[in-house]
Design an enzyme around this catalytic site. Structure first.
Site, PDB file in Angstrom:
ATOM      1  N   ASP B 316       0.862  -1.154   0.000  1.00  0.00           N
ATOM      2  CA  ASP B 316       0.000   0.000   0.000  1.00  0.00           C
ATOM      3  C   ASP B 316       0.907   1.215   0.000  1.00  0.00           C
ATOM      4  O   ASP B 316       1.852   1.265   0.767  1.00  0.00           O
ATOM      5  CB  ASP B 316      -0.811  -0.046   1.295  1.00  0.00           C
ATOM      6  CG  ASP B 316      -2.224   0.362   1.045  1.00  0.00           C
ATOM      7  OD1 ASP B 316      -2.595   0.462  -0.140  1.00  0.00           O
ATOM      8  OD2 ASP B 316      -2.942   0.577   2.022  1.00  0.00           O
ATOM      9  N   ALA B 387     -15.196   3.123  -0.837  1.00  0.00           N
ATOM     10  CA  ALA B 387     -14.260   2.671  -1.865  1.00  0.00           C
ATOM     11  C   ALA B 387     -14.922   2.654  -3.236  1.00  0.00           C
ATOM     12  O   ALA B 387     -14.244   2.786  -4.249  1.00  0.00           O
ATOM     13  CB  ALA B 387     -13.741   1.286  -1.518  1.00  0.00           C
ATOM     14  N   ARG B 390     -15.713   6.556  -4.121  1.00  0.00           N
ATOM     15  CA  ARG B 390     -14.457   7.259  -3.981  1.00  0.00           C
ATOM     16  C   ARG B 390     -14.673   8.768  -3.841  1.00  0.00           C
ATOM     17  O   ARG B 390     -13.940   9.563  -4.411  1.00  0.00           O
ATOM     18  CB  ARG B 390     -13.513   6.920  -5.143  1.00  0.00           C
ATOM     19  CG  ARG B 390     -13.400   5.417  -5.301  1.00  0.00           C
ATOM     20  CD  ARG B 390     -12.362   4.935  -6.245  1.00  0.00           C
ATOM     21  NE  ARG B 390     -11.870   5.909  -7.165  1.00  0.00           N
ATOM     22  CZ  ARG B 390     -10.646   5.906  -7.637  1.00  0.00           C
ATOM     23  NH1 ARG B 390      -9.813   4.992  -7.242  1.00  0.00           N
ATOM     24  NH2 ARG B 390     -10.250   6.808  -8.499  1.00  0.00           N
ATOM     25  N   LYS B 403     -15.794  16.123  -2.419  1.00  0.00           N
ATOM     26  CA  LYS B 403     -14.393  16.160  -2.856  1.00  0.00           C
ATOM     27  C   LYS B 403     -13.973  14.729  -3.147  1.00  0.00           C
ATOM     28  O   LYS B 403     -14.534  13.765  -2.576  1.00  0.00           O
ATOM     29  CB  LYS B 403     -13.507  16.802  -1.788  1.00  0.00           C
ATOM     30  CG  LYS B 403     -13.414  16.009  -0.479  1.00  0.00           C
ATOM     31  CD  LYS B 403     -12.512  16.722   0.481  1.00  0.00           C
ATOM     32  CE  LYS B 403     -12.049  15.839   1.639  1.00  0.00           C
ATOM     33  NZ  LYS B 403     -13.094  15.204   2.431  1.00  0.00           N
TER      34      LYS B 403
END
Lengths: 593, 688
Positions: B316, B387, B390, B403
């Site tokens: 990650d 997710a 997003r 945003k």
């Protein structure tokens, strides 16, 4: 002389290396069903056979493959057993050789089915032409092909991924015989005939000797116990021999496959020492080449079929290293001679039991090759080699017949050694071990250990039994360290399906017949089935592509490691037995006793 | 209550040694020892020679009592050294487990009737808590069980688990919501939803692992054991074969004696790979313990071994390659909007956002742009990041402030029928190319501008990747960033590959593809959305700060939450395998010298000529055999430090490493015992 011998060795290695690669690639193409030079000629015959025998050319899993192999071999065993038992009634028997006894028939049938060709009989006295041709020779082909297809199945297991199948036994067997063994044997037989090897169905010929022969013949020792060596006091009778019976027969056809298929069962009792089997140094050289052609070629076939030539070369190189060492040791031991006979005016190279036309060089080369492979043909009396010289053939067998080894069996046993070597070396570089992208796990380890250690276990158990049981002791003609060597050699030879013998054992009684038969059977089929099981297990695995951290199994360090593993496993298993046999014999000899 | 870091005990601390002796004696019980077949056979050999000793004492013919007695003694010592090594390896883990257990006992919890901190509560014992109970934990209290913070935030001291006394923040929402039973809240109050029943908690699993109670033999260990057992079986046959051979030889030569049972047993034990068999369990346990010293808990031994094999490492980006969290550094208005408009909208979209990025936007807005807004107007609704969309933001005053990644915002705007301004892509690209992350801000269908979120690379990260590359491991950076940003960071960090705009499905697919191609895949992760990928990876390292699902999906937990730990894990995995391989080679290579000691000694009475094989010129047959047996026993304790610390691992090409190991352990293994046996023979000679 020594330069000539060394030149012969080098020429041999050079020609072998040159021939093995193209022949290996030819074998690989054939097994993969590709078109080859022979396809136009043999292809139609092959198709005809499949149609006639109703062979469905479907892929088999390892159980089916092993089942077919065992069934085929069982039928081969039964047919030869029956033929031997009935040969007196069957045609092509000009010498009226009688039916074989059941122990001899049993031993011989097992021996030829397992590619061992251990002979408890004398070919010219006990086997009819029909049995030689339709029985023994056919078995030479099929038993050789059996070994080869098992090796091919293992190669497929290594090369394939995520599948259960490893080929079709019947197709592989047919191709082996049609494309490889038959053409090669045909060529070889024609050449051998050109060199004077006979090929006929004539009755045995009686010829008058040019020079009559005087023979001091000691009377037979009735007791046959192992005090028999002290027979010097027996009264001897003098005999003058004027004529000799020359056995005839279809020798060349059998001689060819005997070498090509690493079978080794001689037409005559004297095997390749007999002038009708091996008349000249040239035939000797060619026979030597034929013995190693397929075993060496298979390493290249392996490289080709797994898509990695380097891996094949590694195996070839490892085998070659061991072979060179063996030939060197054997030649050195025989050239050094025997200090005990030096005093008798026979100093120099030790020639007892060797044919003068081959000399120490040709005999050493042949002896090493025939035991490095599981051929077992002999052109000299192995029993008469010097102690250390005689230890070389014994060790070559005891290592598990991996120095090229029997056709197919040498490669598959070697691959089991590779698995073990890879396992330990893989750990040493910090990876869970893998070979050709296949992870080596518990199952593969079990199977490899079975393949590698079975023959050794048989030798240890049976030689111990032979030296414990009165029945075993009863058939030893030479007591002492040499007798122990002979027992060791006999089981090394049968458990590894070699077939050569040290002699000196009275092999007529039931104990040696049954013990060697069992050794041959277990030594052949336990590893064979384990190999097929391993082929199945490997074929199912996925492939892990190599990375920087992967053990390079085609490198020189790994090759050396592999050789070391083979030598160490062999040495650890047999050092005590060898110490009590050939090693102590050697020490006794150099000590002057 | 706050605990301090325990100084790690030395493996050879006297307390541990004493405990190990007791443990080792217990392990001599045949009912336990048979699990290690080679050592079990040695024990049987010890018993046989002991009987021989007793028989000799009672006057039976054969070997003298002192000889059988000494052989027996050393065989028992051989077994003892083996069990001692194992007990010693377990020692440190057991000590740690005991201290962990202490922190678990007698905790009282306040169970809430509902997740609301003001809800009525009752006191219950920790072991009565069940999954989905809610408990309230305030300053100074122990957290009674594993769970997830559902409201509030607190500083938590996790020293009981991690050994690190500096408290960490635990708060609801985001990736820091997981709390572990047995840790202490040092300030603040949180409501925790319990996620594990008693007996299944993280602490329980950890105790099980460090104690070795749940340790199973790994597949590789079992395969190696097959090798050892098969060799041992052959050596049994060799020894069994030697007896009739020597009986025969003695009979024929009429001199000397057949090899006695005591000598046969001695030979067998010397040949059997006792060195590796004795140390094998210790190697694995010590490996786990070494991991533990690095604050990593492997939940299965298999995972560590797999770590040694890893070809592909998925990292990650956030927190691994870059320093923790991205920070907002700049606002770039677009579409003719003013900077002020953009900052205000960004503020509204971020005030309810508890992620560090959201907070950094608020901080930047306040500090650099003097935005005065303190809290959202009443009735504002916070929309959390997911997710899939997003996007995150706030609904207030009938307007949707959002945003998110530029293309997500564009998608959002287009769905509402708006058009992205033409000058949007310019600044977005510029930011991305510079390694930053452009975060677009919109109010309804109107895009106001872009926020520049900047990543800062961790120091020394390039060298780490270089090291991984030389181990043959390919690194893949996973990031939610757009491809441009990802490429810029990947190039800067020198990873081999990257996966940009990764959704959980993308990660899962990437892992599957690599596995299908035969690669071993390791992954580090901490978020809930990493959980499926973690579950699929061969080696899954979860950060202890990570969410509960992530920790459950992983097979290795990093208590320090330092993602480059994977390097250490790989190294320890390799060390375990290498130590096994090296000791196996050493053990088997040793046999050569032992043969040269024992075989001439055993057979010399039959064939005096065999003295030629006594190349070490050992004093007498019995001293030679004893020397071999003593060497065989002593080599085990001598190698215990190596087994427990592991062979040194230096990244180098496999071939070079093989040559090195073969020279040290193969050749060395052949040479060392010649010298060792000779020295022991000389020493025993001194004592008569």
């Amino acid at each position: 002389m020594i330069y000539l011998d060394i030149f012969e060795f080098l020429a041999y290695l050079a020609i072998l290396t040159l021939l093995a690669r193209p022949f290996g690639l030819f074998m690989a193409s054939t097994y993969q069903g590709e078109r080859t030079l022979l396809t136009p000629v043999v292809g139609p015959v092959e198709k005809l056979i499949y149609r006639f025998c109703r062979i469905a050319q479907e892929e088999m899993n390892w159980r089916q493959y092993a089942g077919a192999m065992l069934a085929c071999n069982a039928v081969m065993f039964l047919s030869l057993f029956a033929m031997l038992r009935l040969q007196g009634l069957l045609p092509l028997n000009p010498q009226d050789i009688p039916n074989a006894s059941w122990p001899m028939a049993l031993n011989t049938a097992i021996s030829f089915t397992t590619n061992t060709n251990w002979q408890t009989y004398s070919g010219e006295a006990a086997v009819s032409y029909l049995t030689q041709m339709a029985g023994l020779t056919v078995h030479n082909f099929v038993s050789a092909a059996t070994g080869m297809v098992i090796a091919i199945a293992l190669i497929r297991g290594l090369a394939r991924r995520n599948t259960k199948t490893i080929g079709n036994f019947w197709v592989d067997l047919t191709r082996t015989i049609l494309y490889m063994l038959l053409p090669l044997s045909l060529l070889a037989a024609i050449f051998l005939v050109s060199q004077g090897i006979i090929q006929n169905f004539s009755p045995y010929q009686t010829v008058t000797l040019v020079q009559p022969m005087h023979l001091e013949q000691p009377q037979a020792d009735k007791e046959g116990q192992h005090g028999a060596a002290a027979e010097n006091k027996m009264p001897a009778t003098s005999v003058i021999i004027n004529e000799q019976v020359l056995p005839m027969g279809p020798v060349a056809s059998q001689e060819a496959i005997k070498e090509v298929g690493t079978n080794g069962g001689g037409f005559f009792n004297a095997n390749s020492a007999h002038p009708f089997e091996n008349p000249t140094p040239l035939t000797n050289f060619i026979e030597c080449l034929l013995i190693l052609l397929i075993p060496a070629g298979l390493t290249f076939a392996f490289g080709h079929m797994t898509g990695n030539q380097g891996q094949g070369k590694t195996l070839f190189l490892a085998m070659l290293m061991l072979l060179v060492i063996a030939v060197g040791c054997l030649y050195w031991a025989e050239s050094a001679g025997n200090p005990l006979v030096d005093g008798l005016g026979a100093a120099g190279p030790y020639l007892e039991g060797k044919e003068v036309r081959f000399g120490v060089g040709g005999s050493s080369l042949f002896a090493a090759l025939t035991t490095a492979t599981s051929c077992g043909a002999v052109n000299a009396m192995h029993d008469s080699l010097t102690p250390l010289g005689g230890m070389v053939p014994m060790v070559l067998m005891l290592l598990g017949e991996v120095v090229f080894g029997g056709v197919g069996s040498g490669l598959y046993t070697m691959l089991a050694f590779v698995v073990i070597a890879v396992f330990v070396a893989g750990l040493m570089i910090g990876r869970t071990p893998e070979y050709l992208g296949k992870k080596i796990e518990v199952r593969e380890m079990w199977l490899s250990m079975v393949i590698v250690l079975t023959s050794g276990a048989i030798v240890l158990i049976f030689s111990a039994a032979a030296l414990l049981a009165p029945a075993g002791l009863a058939c030893m003609a030479n007591p002492g360290a040499h007798g122990l060597s002979e027992v060791l050699y006999a089981f090394a030879s049968t458990a590894n399906n070699n077939g050569s013998a040290f002699a000196g054992l009275n092999a007529d009684t039931l104990f040696p017949i049954l013990s060697t038969s069992t050794a041959m059977l277990l030594g052949r089929y336990v590893p064979a089935v384990a190999v097929l099981a391993m082929a199945g297990a490997l074929a199912e695995k996925k492939f892990a592509p190599p990375s920087l951290g992967t053990l390079p199994t085609d490198s020189i360090p790994f090759t050396l490691w592999l050789v070391l593993v083979i030598v160490i496993v062999g040495a650890l298993t047999f050092f005590p037995a060898l110490a009590l046999g050939p090693i102590v014999e050697h020490l006794l000899m150099t000590g002057g006793r | 209550m706050a605990k301090h870091v325990q100084p790690p005990l030395s493996i050879f601390a006297p307390a541990l040694l004493r405990a190990a002796v007791a443990g080792a004696l217990k392990k001599l019980d045949p009912r336990i020892l048979w699990r290690s077949p080679v050592m079990f056979l040695v024990e049987i050999g010890g018993a046989i020679t002991l009987i021989n000793f007793l028989l000799a004492l009672s006057g039976r013919q054969g070997d003298p009592a002192w000889f059988s007695g000494l052989v027996s003694l050393w065989l028992w010592l051989t077994v003892f050294f083996g069990t001692f090594a194992e007990a010693l390896a377990e020692g440190r883990g057991k000590a740690r487990a005991a201290s962990l257990r202490k922190s678990r006992t007698e905790v009282q919890a306040r169970r809430l009737a509902s997740p609301d901190p003001a809800a009525p509560s009752e006191a219950v014992a920790a072991n009565l808590l069940r999954r989905d109970d809610h408990i309230l934990v305030s300053t100074g209290e122990l957290i009674a069980g594993d769970g997830e913070v559902v409201s509030g935030a607190a500083l938590v001291n996790e020293a009981a688990v991690t050994g690190e006394s500096a408290p960490v923040v635990r708060e609801s929402g985001g990736d820091r919501s997981a709390v572990t039973g047995g840790t202490t809240v040092t300030s603040g109050a949180i409501v925790v939803r319990i996620t594990a029943n008693p007996g299944e908690t993280f602490l329980d699993r950890m105790i099980g692992m460090v104690e070795g109670a749940k340790r199973r033999k790994t597949p590789n260990e079992m395969a190696l054991e097959v090798l050892l057992i098969a060799l041992t079986a052959v050596f049994l046959l060799v020894v069994a074969n030697l007896r009739p051979l020597s009986v025969y030889s003695a009979g024929v030569t009429g001199q000397g004696e057949a090899v006695s049972l005591t000598v046969l047993v001695a030979l067998f034990v010397c040949l059997a790979p006792t060195t590796i068999a004795a140390l094998l369990p210790a190697i694995g346990i010590a490996g786990m313990d070494r991991l533990f010293q690095k604050n990593v808990i492997a939940l299965s031994g298999r995972a560590i071994e797999a770590a040694g094999d890893v070809n592909v490492l998925l990292l990650d980006k956030t927190g691994t390659i870059t320093l923790g969290n991205r920070e907002a550094v700049d606002f770039v208005p677009v579409g003719g909007h003013t900077e002020e408009e953009l900052v205000e909208a960004a503020m509204i979209a971020s005030l309810g956002d508890e992620t560090p990025e959201g907070r950094s936007i608020v901080i930047l807005a306040k500090k650099e742009y003097k935005q005065r807004m303190q809290r959202l107007p009443a009735g504002a609704k916070n929309v959390a990041f997911s997710a899939e969309t997003r996007l995150s933001g706030t609904d207030t005053g009938g307007k949707r402030y959002r945003k998110g990644a530029t293309d997500s915002i564009v998608g959002f705007v287009q769905k509402l029928g708006g058009r992205p301004p033409r000058d949007l892509q310019g600044p977005a690209h510029a930011i991305a190319k510079g390694g930053g992350t452009p975060l677009a801000v919109c109010c309804e269908a109107d895009i106001l501008g872009v926020i520049n979120l900047k990543d800062i690379l961790k120091g020394g990260i390039q060298e780490r990747f270089q090291q991984l590359r030389s181990m043959g491991i390919r690194t893949v950076m996973i990031t939610g960033d757009n491809p441009h940003t990802a490429a810029a960071i990947a190039a800067e960090a020198q990873v081999d590959d990257f996966l940009a705009q990764a959704t959980p499905e993308d990660k899962l697919r990437l892992i599957r593809e690599n596995q299908q191609a035969g690669y071993m895949v390791a992954m580090t992760g901490d978020g809930t959305n990493d959980a499926p990928a973690l579950a699929q990876a061969d080696v899954a390292v979860a950060m202890n700060t990570g969410t509960q699902p992530a920790r459950e999906a992983a097979n290795i937990i990093d208590l320090d939450s330092n993602p480059t730990k994977l390097l250490d894990i790989v190294e320890i995995g390799k060390q375990i395998l290498m130590t096994r391989g090296n000791l196996t080679t050493f053990s088997i290579a040793n046999d050569v010298a032992k043969y040269f000691a024992i075989i001439p000694a055993a057979l010399i009475s039959i064939y005096p000529e065999l003295d030629a094989l006594n190349i070490m010129r050992l004093a007498s047959p019995r001293s030679a055999i004893l020397a071999a047996v003593i060497f065989n026993a002593l080599i085990i304790p001598l190698l215990i430090p190596l087994a427990l610390r592991g062979t040194k691992y230096r990244p180098m090409p496999a071939e070079k490493m093989l040559i090195h190991s073969l020279l040290v352990y193969g050749v060395g293994g052949m040479v060392v015992p010649f010298a060792g046996i000779k020295v022991i023979d000389l020493l025993t000679g001194l004592f008569g």
